[in-house]
Motif scaffolding. Structure first.
Motif, PDB file in Angstrom:
ATOM      1  N   THR B  23      41.003  22.301 -70.837  1.00 53.72           N
ATOM      2  CA  THR B  23      42.257  21.576 -71.096  1.00 53.72           C
ATOM      3  C   THR B  23      42.315  21.027 -72.528  1.00 53.72           C
ATOM      4  O   THR B  23      43.359  20.538 -72.947  1.00 53.72           O
ATOM      5  N   SER B  25      42.599  21.830 -76.082  1.00 54.56           N
ATOM      6  CA  SER B  25      42.929  23.043 -76.829  1.00 54.56           C
ATOM      7  C   SER B  25      42.384  23.020 -78.251  1.00 54.56           C
ATOM      8  O   SER B  25      42.052  24.063 -78.794  1.00 54.56           O
ATOM      9  N   GLU B  52      56.086  21.755 -81.944  1.00 50.36           N
ATOM     10  CA  GLU B  52      56.090  20.928 -80.738  1.00 50.36           C
ATOM     11  C   GLU B  52      55.867  19.477 -81.148  1.00 50.36           C
ATOM     12  O   GLU B  52      55.159  19.207 -82.116  1.00 50.36           O
ATOM     13  N   LEU B  54      54.104  16.109 -80.357  1.00 52.82           N
ATOM     14  CA  LEU B  54      52.955  15.654 -79.567  1.00 52.82           C
ATOM     15  C   LEU B  54      52.805  14.141 -79.667  1.00 52.82           C
ATOM     16  O   LEU B  54      52.814  13.580 -80.779  1.00 52.82           O
ATOM     17  N   ARG B  78      45.956  19.705 -73.105  1.00 56.43           N
ATOM     18  CA  ARG B  78      47.107  20.482 -72.615  1.00 56.43           C
ATOM     19  C   ARG B  78      46.952  20.716 -71.119  1.00 56.43           C
ATOM     20  O   ARG B  78      45.921  21.232 -70.675  1.00 56.43           O
ATOM     21  N   THR B  79      47.966  20.325 -70.366  1.00 57.50           N
ATOM     22  CA  THR B  79      47.975  20.548 -68.926  1.00 57.50           C
ATOM     23  C   THR B  79      49.328  21.147 -68.557  1.00 57.50           C
ATOM     24  O   THR B  79      50.273  21.076 -69.350  1.00 57.50           O
ATOM     25  N   SER B  83      51.470  17.791 -72.657  1.00 58.76           N
ATOM     26  CA  SER B  83      50.396  17.734 -73.639  1.00 58.76           C
ATOM     27  C   SER B  83      50.387  16.381 -74.330  1.00 58.76           C
ATOM     28  O   SER B  83      51.452  15.801 -74.577  1.00 58.76           O
TER      29      SER B  83
END
Lengths: 113, 139
Positions: B23, B25, B52, B54, B78-79, B83
């Motif tokens: 998870t 990354s 993205e 975050l 990241r899930t 994230s």
């Protein structure tokens, strides 16, 4: 909102040292200082009360006071807000726009309480 | 007693945390952050990363022991639910954990931390990534 959304016209605002943006089409009126309008600085825990020089953005019955405004006319892509921020500011956070390499939180005036 | 392979272990202040390696990354240098109005104190701000947005989560504020000063590094978690970038003082690498994986508490973020597990570097709190993002979204 559907992503990716492209905006043509945003109002870039400052509250203290912080940035926020509003869709230009949402703004039905610009006004001068109004003590009854909630101050965007409160959301950043800068100050709960708007300074006398504040500008007020209105969307029908809703209002938001900020320190300064600037209209940005170029098309901008709206970046999705992270899921952990979906309830930020009572759900008024509608995403982000990137201008000159900086992120601006996009606020929905109709959801500001 | 249990054993779990492949956790990324990192320190935040004097505490050690771990997340399943699959998870985590990447590890990033935290750039200048954009504050978000109405965000809770543990959400330090956001930054753009590969198109993205975050959010940066300060674990020290989340557990109630805030540290002064800015964090320079973060672990990108990241899930499927979302994230986040978790502040880190030092990233120690991937390790096999042993020990307990029970909830560390029944309220707040402690519900989403498991342990005490053991890594070569010491005792570790393992973040339950299945529930952690939901917790942050409701916090």
């Amino acid at each position: 909102m559907t992503f990716p959304e492209t905006l043509e016209g945003v109002v870039l605002c400052q509250a203290g040292a912080h940035r926020l943006a509003v869709r230009a089409r949402e703004v039905t009126d610009f006004g001068a200082f109004d003590a009854s309008a909630p101050y965007a600085g409160a959301g950043f825990e800068v100050d709960a009360v708007a300074p006398q020089t504040a500008k007020v953005l209105r969307h029908h019955g809703r209002a938001l006071a900020v320190d300064s405004v600037e209209v940005h006319a170029e098309p901008l892509r709206v970046l999705r807000a992270p899921v952990v921020l979906q309830h930020a500011w009572g759900g008024a956070l509608a995403g982000f726009v990137e201008v000159s390499g900086q992120l601006w939180p996009l606020i929905s005036l109709e959801r500001v309480k | 007693m249990a054993e779990s392979h492949g956790h990324l272990v990192f320190s935040v202040g004097n505490s050690l945390y771990a997340v399943p390696a699959d998870t985590a990354s990447e590890v990033v240098t935290v750039p200048s952050l954009t504050r978000v109005p109405g965000a809770p104190a543990h959400l330090l701000g956001v930054f753009a990363h590969r198109g993205e947005v975050l959010p940066v989560v300060d674990l020290t504020r989340l557990v109630g022991t805030p540290m002064e000063g800015a964090f320079r590094r973060a672990v990108l978690l990241r899930t499927p639910k979302g994230s986040v970038a978790l502040t880190a003082t030092k990233v120690l690498g991937v390790a096999t954990l042993e020990g307990s994986f029970d909830r560390l508490g029944e309220s707040g973020v402690q519900q989403h931390l498991r342990g005490p597990a053991r890594a070569p570097a010491g005792e570790v709190a393992v973040i339950d990534t299945q529930t952690f993002i939901d917790f942050l979204a409701q916090a």
